[in-house]
Design an enzyme around this catalytic site. Structure first.
Site, mmCIF file in Angstrom:
data_model
loop_
_atom_site.group_PDB
_atom_site.id
_atom_site.type_symbol
_atom_site.label_atom_id
_atom_site.label_comp_id
_atom_site.label_asym_id
_atom_site.label_seq_id
_atom_site.Cartn_x
_atom_site.Cartn_y
_atom_site.Cartn_z
ATOM 1 N N ASN A 107 0.853 -1.200 0.000
ATOM 2 C CA ASN A 107 0.000 0.000 0.000
ATOM 3 C C ASN A 107 0.883 1.241 0.000
ATOM 4 O OD1 ASN A 107 0.507 0.862 2.855
ATOM 5 N ND2 ASN A 107 -0.339 -1.172 3.235
ATOM 6 N N ASP A 125 -4.652 -9.921 13.353
ATOM 7 C CA ASP A 125 -4.754 -8.500 13.686
ATOM 8 C C ASP A 125 -3.788 -8.181 14.829
ATOM 9 O OD1 ASP A 125 -7.008 -6.214 12.971
ATOM 10 O OD2 ASP A 125 -5.870 -5.911 14.814
#
Ligand code: PMT
Length: 406
Positions: free
Chosen positions: A214, A309
């Protein structure tokens, strides 16, 4: 502000603003004190201030020409007003009149001084001075509250006899007291705390030469790590690929994938504060190819599986630190961020709008800070400045919970 303690010499670059009021004469003493302490001082006066004291007096004590107007072609060809706003480590306005506070609160840029306050990322300090009734007026108090909410630091005013013959609150603090406050050591309010920060994006391999990634540059997380170290914390920065240099006093662990980032974070057993600024990939390729994928001319699909996570794992620890995370959203910022904060067990979430050139890979950003029972809107500012506001908010929240539990 890189300020040493008041009994050492200082190398701060201070922009002293002087607005119109009888206390303007005391600002000459203030500038002299700051220069004697080693600060480099530039003075900007409002038109009204020049009616009380001449620019020449400030030029004499600061050693630099004084600026009074925005549209001054000669002065702008030297250090223009934007360069001056960037040059300053701090802006100090003494005296700050009721009119000046109102113009700052309204976000006006109708003269050089107010324009500089809008253009600077440096902390702004005000030493208000005005008649006691003007100070007590609800309009002035509302302006004061708004400016403080935006991060402006107030020095005074003091109470006592006023030039107008009345007695009450509204006198400018004495120059010595203002100088002492400005020259104090930077806050070491994280001394003794162990802070872990994640930064930058992760790379999830597709094959030996390709990856999913990203646009995160690491700027936000690196600015947070730098600020934590400046405030005295022992800082570990777990960083995805980034070209940024390691901030002074920070221990850096370089990682590439989300799994490596998680392993690095998990290897740190004890921490007081965790800040997840990294843009961690939510998914990875189920089985990265061992050799470079060949071009076949056919459509290919990649099976993606969820990554663990990291921040939720930290928040679920038995001995959990205070947990600050981010939310990068393209729509419904507040709703999504509020839900994310609860779902991942964060104490504080810093929400930013991303996409269309916002948030990622740029030096500035705007944030919405949300926590249980409170919020702050941080207007567009440099990521260094945002980092200081995040720590100020952390202290605000933890202080309130300390007070409540005592
Ligand atoms: O690096 P810059 O170029 O300066 O850009 C800054 C930034 C836009 C990357 C930063 O401000 C930011 O928003 N960081 C978080 C980006 C992100 O991944 O947001 P998210 O909403 O997808 O994730 C929410 C939180 O969960 C984040 O704190 C993230 O670090 C964390 N997370 C996400 C996925 C995962 N597997 N583990 C996590 O810990």
């Amino acid at each position: 502000m890189n300020a040493p303690s008041s009994n050492e010499s200082s190398s701060q670059r201070l922009l002293v603003g002087v607005s119109g009021g009888i206390a303007a004469y005391k600002a000459v003493v203030l500038v002299r004190r700051l220069v004697e302490a080693g600060c480099e001082v530039r003075v900007v006066m409002t038109e009204a201030a020049t009616r009380f004291v001449t620019p020449l007096s400030f030029q004499a004590v600061s050693g630099h020409p004084v600026r009074t107007t925005l549209l001054d072609a000669e002065a702008e060809s030297g250090m223009d007003h934007i360069a001056l706003a960037r040059w300053a480590d701090a802006v100090v306005i003494a005296p700050a009149s009721a009119d000046l506070m109102a113009r700052l609160a309204a976000g006006m840029a109708d003269d050089l001084l107010t324009t500089l306050c809008l253009a600077t990322e440096a902390p702004v300090h005000l030493a208000p001075a005005m008649n006691r009734q003007m100070w007590a007026h609800p309009a002035t108090q509302a302006n004061r509250a708004l400016l403080v909410e935006r991060g402006v630091v107030m020095h005074g005013p003091a109470a006592g006899a006023q030039a107008c013959g009345e007695t009450g609150e509204g006198r400018m603090l004495e120059p010595g007291a203002i100088a002492e406050a400005l020259l104090q050591s930077p806050a070491r309010d994280l001394a003794g705390q162990r802070v872990v920060v994640t930064a930058a994006g992760t790379r999830e391999p597709i094959d030996p030469v390709r990856f999913l990634a990203n646009r995160s540059s690491g700027r936000m997380g690196f600015a947070i790590a730098a600020e934590a170290a400046r405030r005295g914390a022992a800082v570990t920065l777990v960083a995805g690929p980034s070209a940024l240099p390691t901030p002074a006093g920070v221990e850096r662990i370089d990682v590439e994938t989300a799994a490596e980032m998680q392993a690095a974070v998990e290897s740190i057993e004890s921490m007081d504060l965790f800040i997840g600024a990294a843009a961690v990939a939510d998914y990875r390729v189920a089985e990265p190819a061992a050799s470079k994928l060949k071009k076949t001319g056919e459509a290919v699909s990649l099976e993606l599986v969820p990554n663990p996570d990291i921040i939720a794992g930290v928040a679920a620890r038995a001995e959990r630190p205070f947990v600050i995370g981010f939310a990068a959203e393209t729509d419904d910022l507040r709703e999504h961020a509020a839900a994310k904060r609860v779902a991942k067990g964060m104490d504080l979430i810093c929400a930013n709008e991303v996409g269309a050139g916002k948030g990622f890979d740029r030096p500035d950003n705007a944030l919405l800070l949300l926590w249980e029972g409170g919020e702050h809107v941080l207007a567009q500012a440099g990521k260094e400045r945002l980092a200081t506001r995040i720590f100020d908010t952390y202290h605000q929240i933890t202080q309130v919970s300390d007070d409540a539990s005592s």
